[in-house]
Design a protein around this motif. Structure first.
Motif, short mmCIF file in Angstrom:
data_model
loop_
_atom_site.label_atom_id
_atom_site.label_comp_id
_atom_site.label_asym_id
_atom_site.label_seq_id
_atom_site.Cartn_x
_atom_site.Cartn_y
_atom_site.Cartn_z
N THR A 236 8.50 -7.31 -6.17
CA THR A 236 8.79 -8.66 -5.71
C THR A 236 8.24 -8.83 -4.30
OG1 THR A 236 10.81 -8.79 -7.04
CG2 THR A 236 10.61 -10.33 -5.20
N LYS A 237 7.47 -9.87 -4.10
CA LYS A 237 6.84 -10.14 -2.81
C LYS A 237 7.88 -10.09 -1.69
CE LYS A 237 3.71 -13.48 -0.62
NZ LYS A 237 3.00 -14.77 -0.80
N GLU B 186 11.77 -3.73 -1.70
CA GLU B 186 11.13 -2.44 -1.90
C GLU B 186 9.61 -2.57 -1.81
OE1 GLU B 186 12.75 0.38 -2.15
OE2 GLU B 186 14.69 -0.67 -2.02
N PRO B 187 8.92 -1.55 -1.28
CA PRO B 187 7.46 -1.57 -1.26
C PRO B 187 6.88 -1.69 -2.67
CG PRO B 187 8.31 0.18 0.14
CD PRO B 187 9.48 -0.34 -0.65
N GLY B 188 5.65 -2.21 -2.75
CA GLY B 188 5.02 -2.44 -4.05
C GLY B 188 4.36 -1.21 -4.62
N VAL B 189 5.14 -0.19 -4.89
CA VAL B 189 4.64 1.05 -5.48
C VAL B 189 4.93 1.00 -6.97
CG1 VAL B 189 4.75 3.56 -5.48
CG2 VAL B 189 5.06 2.30 -3.33
N LEU B 190 3.86 0.86 -7.77
CA LEU B 190 4.00 0.72 -9.22
C LEU B 190 3.29 1.90 -9.90
CD1 LEU B 190 3.23 -3.10 -9.55
CD2 LEU B 190 5.45 -1.99 -9.28
N ARG B 191 3.97 2.52 -10.84
CA ARG B 191 3.45 3.74 -11.47
C ARG B 191 3.00 3.43 -12.90
NH1 ARG B 191 4.73 7.74 -7.98
NH2 ARG B 191 6.33 7.19 -6.43
N ASP C 54 0.78 -2.34 -4.54
CA ASP C 54 0.61 -3.77 -4.80
C ASP C 54 1.16 -4.59 -3.64
OD1 ASP C 54 -0.01 -6.09 -6.21
OD2 ASP C 54 1.93 -6.15 -7.22
N VAL C 55 0.35 -5.52 -3.15
CA VAL C 55 0.83 -6.56 -2.24
C VAL C 55 0.33 -7.88 -2.78
CG1 VAL C 55 0.98 -5.12 -0.19
CG2 VAL C 55 -1.16 -6.29 -0.69
N ILE C 56 1.00 -8.96 -2.40
CA ILE C 56 0.71 -10.27 -3.00
C ILE C 56 0.25 -11.24 -1.93
CG2 ILE C 56 1.71 -12.21 -4.26
CD1 ILE C 56 3.59 -10.26 -5.64
N THR D 197 3.14 1.00 1.00
CA THR D 197 2.77 1.39 -0.37
C THR D 197 2.06 2.74 -0.37
OG1 THR D 197 0.57 0.32 -0.42
CG2 THR D 197 2.48 -1.05 -0.94
N VAL D 198 1.24 3.00 0.66
CA VAL D 198 0.50 4.26 0.70
C VAL D 198 1.44 5.41 1.01
CG1 VAL D 198 -1.41 5.49 1.80
CG2 VAL D 198 -1.59 3.03 1.38
N THR D 199 2.33 5.25 1.97
CA THR D 199 3.28 6.31 2.26
C THR D 199 4.25 6.51 1.09
OG1 THR D 199 4.74 4.74 3.41
CG2 THR D 199 3.16 5.97 4.75
N GLY D 200 4.36 5.49 0.23
CA GLY D 200 5.17 5.62 -0.97
C GLY D 200 4.45 6.26 -2.13
N GLY D 201 3.17 6.63 -1.93
CA GLY D 201 2.45 7.36 -2.96
C GLY D 201 1.31 6.62 -3.62
N ALA D 202 0.97 5.41 -3.17
CA ALA D 202 -0.08 4.63 -3.83
C ALA D 202 -1.42 5.33 -3.74
CB ALA D 202 -0.16 3.24 -3.20
N GLN D 203 -2.12 5.36 -4.86
CA GLN D 203 -3.46 5.95 -4.93
C GLN D 203 -4.56 4.89 -4.91
OE1 GLN D 203 -2.33 7.93 -8.66
NE2 GLN D 203 -2.86 9.89 -7.69
N LEU D 204 -4.22 3.69 -5.26
CA LEU D 204 -5.13 2.54 -5.21
C LEU D 204 -4.40 1.38 -4.56
CD1 LEU D 204 -6.51 2.47 -8.89
CD2 LEU D 204 -7.67 3.45 -6.90
#
Length: 528
Positions: A348-349, A384-389, A397-399, A412-419
């Motif tokens: 959610t944005k 919550e940060p936009g970390v989608l698995r 993800d950001v909007i 999102t990156v510190t939460g594990g985002a790879q893209l």
């Protein structure tokens, strides 16, 4: 007439006398020219070397002026920059929102002009510090503008003008604040070189030139990307387009959803026939389903039809009703083939746009413009940060406008985002706004060493590599499907590791400079 070049002869062994303030008949057009030079550095023009020129022009116009005069000149620069830069805000809402937003942003450059005038006695005493002081004040101004009011509006940061500049690579070390610092430092060096050129000796001119060369060389030498990861996945961006641009795009919500479904079905047909590679993931933009697919069975069925046909998850940009009555959420939700929506993978944005997605102080705002009532339901921010698995990658993800905010992307990156994924809807704006947003995606890719993409309803969509290059960019106001391979990243850049600290240190230094300028100001009166 007193001008920048009219310095009094210095006694042997003494420092040169500082330049006197430019006459107003020169300073006023120079301040306007500064704003126009800054404007030309941003997309759609992209003449990035003009950003330091604009910084230098504003510093020259405001130097050694009284604080009020510096503020007025900074305001002129701000209007010349922001009024045309933000002209896309008046395409469908009338002139009032555009005027108010432009003037409010110009007010921050008024503060910058006042601050530059305030520190003039200090920089006169320590001339070599002039470029650094200029850069610190720019970072301080942007830090304030990025956060106030209502969470700030970071559009028009110097860093976002440097997409094709060697200085962009500095984002991997200190993010957007460091790129802004370096860009403004280049402007300060240019101005210092101009001032020194009126006293042409080797000792007077070599170090500003050397400083510019070193700055650009360091930028080119900064490595981009991260270690780790390295696997590739195939991703498809679906840009479904809308029947017509404008604020009523959401009145066409069924047509917009159908456009994205039909484009995905066509992609599935091309995959089956061997004309296209099968993607591992399909990304739809923000507002691709303004019909809540979790509550409307028909909308949900159409999205399931597309996901089942292509056989891979679809990241859908949806407007969801709730959680309370009269409330809505701007969300990205992963839609899996065979099973439908995965509500555990829903973002959610977190930063809804004030006066566009929610109306602060609605009763007061209505007295200014009845246009605020176009926003009938306030969007509720996520937490919550936009970390989608997904099965193949972790997405950050950001909007839409969220890509402009440093912390929302970094989380999102510190939460594990790879893209990095930016879902956006540009149907209420124009191509200039979309290109300005793509420039932000480019910086984020370099900053965090991640492949990134921007998926828009109408364009511009495209893929960005960790060195800031754009691939597969689509046209504006058209339908398109673009398929590319993207490399996963698991490591962290220096910028990701240090987070907000470079900005904090630069802002603290700017504050110390402003405080330190009070001492020489008490000793002399600055003409103006």
């Amino acid at each position: 007439m007193t001008t920048l070049d009219q310095t009094r002869p210095a006694e042997a062994g003494s420092p040169p006398t500082p330049p006197r303030p430019l006459p107003l008949r020169v300073a006023v057009p120079l301040a306007v020219a500064a704003g126009l030079a800054l404007l030309a550095a941003f997309p759609p023009y992209g003449w990035w070397p003009l950003a330091p020129v604009g910084v230098a022009a504003l510093a020259a116009a405001t130097h050694r002026r009284r604080v009020r005069a510096g503020a007025a000149l900074g305001f002129l620069t701000g209007v010349a920059l922001f009024a045309p830069l933000l002209a896309w805000t008046n395409l469908h809402t009338g002139n009032l929102p555009w005027v108010l937003l432009s003037l409010s942003q110009a007010a921050y450059l008024a503060l910058l002009g006042a601050a530059t005038a305030w520190v003039s006695p200090l920089t006169d005493r320590h001339r070599a510090a002039w470029p650094v002081v200029t850069a610190l004040l720019w970072v301080g101004q942007e830090a304030l503008r990025d956060r106030t009011p209502f969470g700030g509006f970071p559009w028009g940061r110097l860093a976002f003008s440097q997409g094709d500049s060697p200085l962009l690579r500095l984002a991997a070390l200190g993010g957007a604040p460091l790129v802004t610092f370096a860009t403004a430092l280049a402007g300060g060096l240019l101005l210092h070189l101009l001032w020194r050129s009126w006293r042409p000796t080797a000792a007077a001119t070599w170090w500003p030139v050397a400083g510019l060369v070193v700055l650009l060389t360091v930028g080119l030498a900064v490595p981009v990307g991260v270690r780790g990861g390295g696997d590739r996945i195939t991703v498809a961006i679906v840009q479904g387009n809308v029947p017509r641009l404008g604020l009523d795009f959401n009145a066409q919500r069924q047509a917009v959803l159908d456009n994205h479904v039909d484009a995905t079905l066509d992609l599935a047909r091309r995959v089956t026939s061997g004309e296209a590679d099968r993607p591992d993931l399909v990304v739809w933009p923000e507002n691709s389903s303004d019909i809540d697919p979790l509550r409307d069975p028909a909308a949900g069925a159409r999205i399931s039809q597309a996901a089942d046909a292509v056989g891979v998850p679809v990241l859908v940009g949806a407007v969801l009703r709730g959680p309370g009555p009269g409330q809505v959420r701007n969300a990205g939700i992963l839609w899996r083939p065979g099973t439908g929506p995965d509500t555990d993978q829903l973002y959610t944005k977190r930063h809804p746009v004030p006066f566009a997605e929610y109306v602060p102080m609605r009763d007061l705002a209505r007295k200014v413009s009845s246009q605020v009532d176009r926003v009938r339901s306030d969007f509720v921010p996520g937490t919550e940060p936009g970390v989608l698995r997904t099965d193949v990658a972790v997405l950050g993800d950001v909007i839409c406008f969220e890509v402009a905010y440093d912390g929302l992307v970094r989380d999102t990156v510190t939460g594990g985002a790879q893209l990095l994924v930016v879902q956006t809807n540009n149907a209420t704006f124009d191509e200039s706004e979309a290109l300005q947003q793509m420039a932000m995606v480019r910086l984020r890719a370099v900053e965090h060493g991640r492949d990134a993409l921007m998926a828009s309803t109408v364009g511009v969509s495209g893929f960005v590599s960790p060195d800031g290059r754009v691939d597969g960019a689509t046209g504006f106001n058209t339908g398109a499907v673009v398929v590319r391979q993207m490399r996963l990243g698991d490591g962290r850049t220096v910028a990701t590791r240090v987070g907000v600290w470079p900005e904090v240190l630069l802002v603290v230094a700017a504050g110390l400079v402003l405080a330190g300028a009070a001492v020489p100001r008490r000793r002399r009166v600055v003409p103006g």
